[in-house]
Design a protein around this motif. Structure first.
Motif, PDB file in Angstrom:
ATOM      1  N   GLY A 132       0.677  -1.214  -0.030  1.00 23.52           N
ATOM      2  CA  GLY A 132       0.218   0.269  -0.369  1.00 23.52           C
ATOM      3  C   GLY A 132       0.840   1.010   0.165  1.00 23.52           C
ATOM      4  O   GLY A 132       0.648   2.534  -0.443  1.00 23.52           O
ATOM      5  N   LEU A 133       2.396   1.198   0.362  1.00 24.25           N
ATOM      6  CA  LEU A 133       2.389   2.317   0.720  1.00 24.25           C
ATOM      7  C   LEU A 133       3.377   2.927  -0.245  1.00 24.25           C
ATOM      8  O   LEU A 133       3.280   4.061  -1.579  1.00 24.25           O
ATOM      9  N   PHE A 134       4.032   1.460  -1.551  1.00 27.69           N
ATOM     10  CA  PHE A 134       4.005   2.164  -2.368  1.00 27.69           C
ATOM     11  C   PHE A 134       3.319   1.863  -3.301  1.00 27.69           C
ATOM     12  O   PHE A 134       3.672   3.394  -4.700  1.00 27.69           O
ATOM     13  N   LEU A 135       1.953   1.851  -3.594  1.00 30.97           N
ATOM     14  CA  LEU A 135       1.114   2.432  -4.228  1.00 30.97           C
ATOM     15  C   LEU A 135       0.525   3.472  -3.502  1.00 30.97           C
ATOM     16  O   LEU A 135       0.250   4.222  -5.291  1.00 30.97           O
ATOM     17  N   GLY A 136       0.303   4.361  -2.525  1.00 30.83           N
ATOM     18  CA  GLY A 136       0.337   5.224  -2.092  1.00 30.83           C
ATOM     19  C   GLY A 136       1.227   6.394  -3.703  1.00 30.83           C
ATOM     20  O   GLY A 136       0.903   7.517  -3.734  1.00 30.83           O
ATOM     21  N   VAL A 137       2.385   6.140  -3.063  1.00 26.21           N
ATOM     22  CA  VAL A 137       3.609   7.193  -3.693  1.00 26.21           C
ATOM     23  C   VAL A 137       3.446   7.024  -5.249  1.00 26.21           C
ATOM     24  O   VAL A 137       3.075   7.806  -6.020  1.00 26.21           O
ATOM     25  N   LEU A 138       3.364   5.700  -5.330  1.00 18.87           N
ATOM     26  CA  LEU A 138       3.470   5.856  -7.079  1.00 18.87           C
ATOM     27  C   LEU A 138       1.986   6.612  -7.978  1.00 18.87           C
ATOM     28  O   LEU A 138       2.179   6.900  -8.880  1.00 18.87           O
ATOM     29  N   SER A 139       0.797   6.515  -6.558  1.00 16.20           N
ATOM     30  CA  SER A 139      -0.754   6.422  -7.737  1.00 16.20           C
ATOM     31  C   SER A 139      -0.522   8.162  -7.434  1.00 16.20           C
ATOM     32  O   SER A 139      -0.854   8.838  -8.841  1.00 16.20           O
ATOM     33  N   ARG A 140       0.611   8.543  -6.586  1.00 22.35           N
ATOM     34  CA  ARG A 140      -0.156   9.988  -6.564  1.00 22.35           C
ATOM     35  C   ARG A 140       0.609  10.325  -7.449  1.00 22.35           C
ATOM     36  O   ARG A 140       0.366  11.847  -8.163  1.00 22.35           O
ATOM     37  N   PHE A 141       2.164  10.093  -8.034  1.00 21.50           N
ATOM     38  CA  PHE A 141       3.326  10.116  -8.710  1.00 21.50           C
ATOM     39  C   PHE A 141       2.310  10.645 -10.225  1.00 21.50           C
ATOM     40  O   PHE A 141       1.707  11.384 -11.221  1.00 21.50           O
ATOM     41  N   TYR A 142       1.973   9.433 -10.326  1.00 18.80           N
ATOM     42  CA  TYR A 142       0.649   9.282 -11.789  1.00 18.80           C
ATOM     43  C   TYR A 142      -0.293  10.284 -12.197  1.00 18.80           C
ATOM     44  O   TYR A 142      -0.095  10.568 -12.768  1.00 18.80           O
ATOM     45  N   ASN A 143      -1.386  10.698 -11.023  1.00 21.10           N
ATOM     46  CA  ASN A 143      -1.643  11.784 -10.785  1.00 21.10           C
ATOM     47  C   ASN A 143      -1.704  13.114 -11.138  1.00 21.10           C
ATOM     48  O   ASN A 143      -2.192  14.166 -11.823  1.00 21.10           O
ATOM     49  N   GLU A 144      -0.312  13.117 -10.434  1.00 24.29           N
ATOM     50  CA  GLU A 144       0.141  14.521 -11.130  1.00 24.29           C
ATOM     51  C   GLU A 144       0.428  14.385 -12.642  1.00 24.29           C
ATOM     52  O   GLU A 144       0.723  15.425 -12.896  1.00 24.29           O
ATOM     53  N   ALA A 145       0.982  13.683 -12.796  1.00 28.58           N
ATOM     54  CA  ALA A 145       1.282  13.948 -14.430  1.00 28.58           C
ATOM     55  C   ALA A 145       0.119  13.109 -15.231  1.00 28.58           C
ATOM     56  O   ALA A 145      -0.082  14.125 -16.341  1.00 28.58           O
ATOM     57  N   TRP A 146      -0.393  12.805 -14.712  1.00 29.01           N
ATOM     58  CA  TRP A 146      -1.918  12.006 -15.820  1.00 29.01           C
ATOM     59  C   TRP A 146      -3.857  12.456 -14.853  1.00 29.01           C
ATOM     60  O   TRP A 146      -3.594  10.935 -13.877  1.00 29.01           O
ATOM     61  N   GLN A 147      -4.241  13.926 -14.482  1.00 30.44           N
ATOM     62  CA  GLN A 147      -5.047  13.436 -12.925  1.00 30.44           C
ATOM     63  C   GLN A 147      -6.560  13.344 -13.944  1.00 30.44           C
ATOM     64  O   GLN A 147      -6.608  12.286 -14.907  1.00 30.44           O
ATOM     65  N   GLY A 148      -6.402  12.222 -12.523  1.00 32.13           N
ATOM     66  CA  GLY A 148      -7.750  11.364 -12.327  1.00 32.13           C
ATOM     67  C   GLY A 148      -7.219   9.535 -12.669  1.00 32.13           C
ATOM     68  O   GLY A 148      -7.638   8.460 -12.953  1.00 32.13           O
ATOM     69  N   ALA A 149      -5.752   9.738 -13.197  1.00 34.51           N
ATOM     70  CA  ALA A 149      -5.352   8.367 -13.845  1.00 34.51           C
ATOM     71  C   ALA A 149      -6.099   7.129 -12.231  1.00 34.51           C
ATOM     72  O   ALA A 149      -6.255   6.005 -12.785  1.00 34.51           O
ATOM     73  N   PRO A 150      -4.764   7.583 -11.485  1.00 38.43           N
ATOM     74  CA  PRO A 150      -5.442   5.879 -10.657  1.00 38.43           C
ATOM     75  C   PRO A 150      -6.391   6.118 -10.027  1.00 38.43           C
ATOM     76  O   PRO A 150      -7.145   4.511  -9.500  1.00 38.43           O
ATOM     77  N   VAL A 151      -8.559   7.062 -10.649  1.00 43.49           N
ATOM     78  CA  VAL A 151      -9.076   6.852 -10.023  1.00 43.49           C
ATOM     79  C   VAL A 151     -10.001   5.608 -11.185  1.00 43.49           C
ATOM     80  O   VAL A 151     -10.535   4.701 -11.098  1.00 43.49           O
ATOM     81  N   GLN A 152      -8.947   5.818 -12.153  1.00 43.31           N
ATOM     82  CA  GLN A 152      -9.546   5.086 -13.756  1.00 43.31           C
ATOM     83  C   GLN A 152      -9.164   3.569 -13.671  1.00 43.31           C
ATOM     84  O   GLN A 152      -9.676   3.050 -13.570  1.00 43.31           O
TER      85      GLN A 152
END
Length: 298
Positions: free
Chosen positions: A151-171
């Motif tokens: 979960g820690l890994f996914l949290g940091v990675l998901s935030r990185f993706y969200n900043e680069a591609w807004q909304g990508a983690p939710v999708q």
């Protein structure tokens, strides 16, 4: 990026007497990673929990009083028999996924831009998952430890993706839920049947998939830029779609494993193993969808 499930062979639930492999399922195969003589689904009528036939008349007949006591007694339930039920699987899976969500929240809000820490957490999660994968019985502490670090890994990675591609983690989350629901429906409707041939083909593709990822990583690490091009462009899209299909394949193995375990009377503690397998598959699908969305939006 880490996108490989550390447990390729879905081993079956264990018995107190030894190891039960998930390779046969009554379909004539040999358990993954097990010797030909290991206990598996291909023995005892295809059920690892089935006992050898017993003569019902080789014991003393019950007295009328004993029979009355048996009829008057309460019916045996899960709490009395100690056998795994679907409720056990759902509860343990909710606990494991809930722990992953807690880790995601910590990684998202508390470890912003800490990519090094994220990959360290991913390494710890991988080690814990591998230790559990080779253990004879499930260890809840290992499974929950894997969940929090993953979960820690996914949290940091998901935030990185969200900043680069807004909304990508939710999708990616919505896509993961859709894949899970679709596979569950297909499995329950028997559109997909987990046979020995199905497992062999799926495992062969999975091994080739991971080998290709490893080769791509080596090429990229030694100055070949994008490696084999598996992370970008049309080839990257095809490879991500293949990864999602493999995640769905692992889910079908999980469903079969759970179904056989409940039907065969697996010990209640084995519901942790079911939760572990489902979590691995869902994380795999989420990561592949996250990569796919990033490539498509580029």
């Amino acid at each position: 990026m880490r996108s490989s499930n550390p447990v390729f062979s879905r081993r079956g639930f264990t018995q107190d007497a030894g190891y039960a492999g998930f390779g046969s399922g009554g379909t004539g195969g040999t358990p993954q990673g097990a010797a030909p003589g290991a206990a598996g689904y291909g023995q005892a009528g295809g059920n690892p929990y089935a006992q050898a036939p017993r003569n019902p008349y080789d014991r003393q007949p019950l007295t009328p009083q004993q029979m009355e006591e048996m009829y008057a007694g309460p019916a045996a339930g899960p709490a009395q028999t100690g056998r795994m039920t679907m409720d056990d699987v759902v509860m343990r899976t909710a606990m494991t996924l809930g722990t992953v969500v807690v880790g995601v929240a910590i990684g998202w809000f508390g470890l912003k831009d800490q990519i090094g820490v994220a990959y360290g957490a991913a390494l710890v999660a991988f080690v814990l998952a591998m230790i559990q994968a080779f253990k004879r019985t499930p260890v809840p502490a290992l499974i929950l430890g894997y969940a929090i670090f993953e979960g820690l890994f996914l949290g940091v990675l998901s935030r990185f993706y969200n900043e680069a591609w807004q909304g990508a983690p939710v999708q990616a989350v919505l896509g993961t839920v859709a894949v899970f629901a679709g596979m569950l429906f297909a499995y329950k409707a028997r559109i997909i049947r987990v046979t020995a041939r199905y497992q062999r083909i799926g495992m062969a593709v999975a091994i080739g998939f991971v080998l290709a990822l490893a080769v791509n990583l080596l090429f990229a690490a030694f100055g070949a830029g994008n490696g084999l091009g598996l992370a970008t462009g049309g080839l990257g899209i095809v490879f991500c779609l293949l990864g999602v299909c493999l995640g769905a394949f692992f889910l079908s193995l999980d469903f079969r494993q759970i179904e056989d375990g409940i039907r065969g009377g697996a010990p209640q503690r084995e519901s942790w193993l079911a939760a572990f397998g489902l979590t691995l598959s869902l994380v795999w699908i989420y990561l592949e969808l996250l990569r796919l969305i990033a490539i498509l939006r580029d």
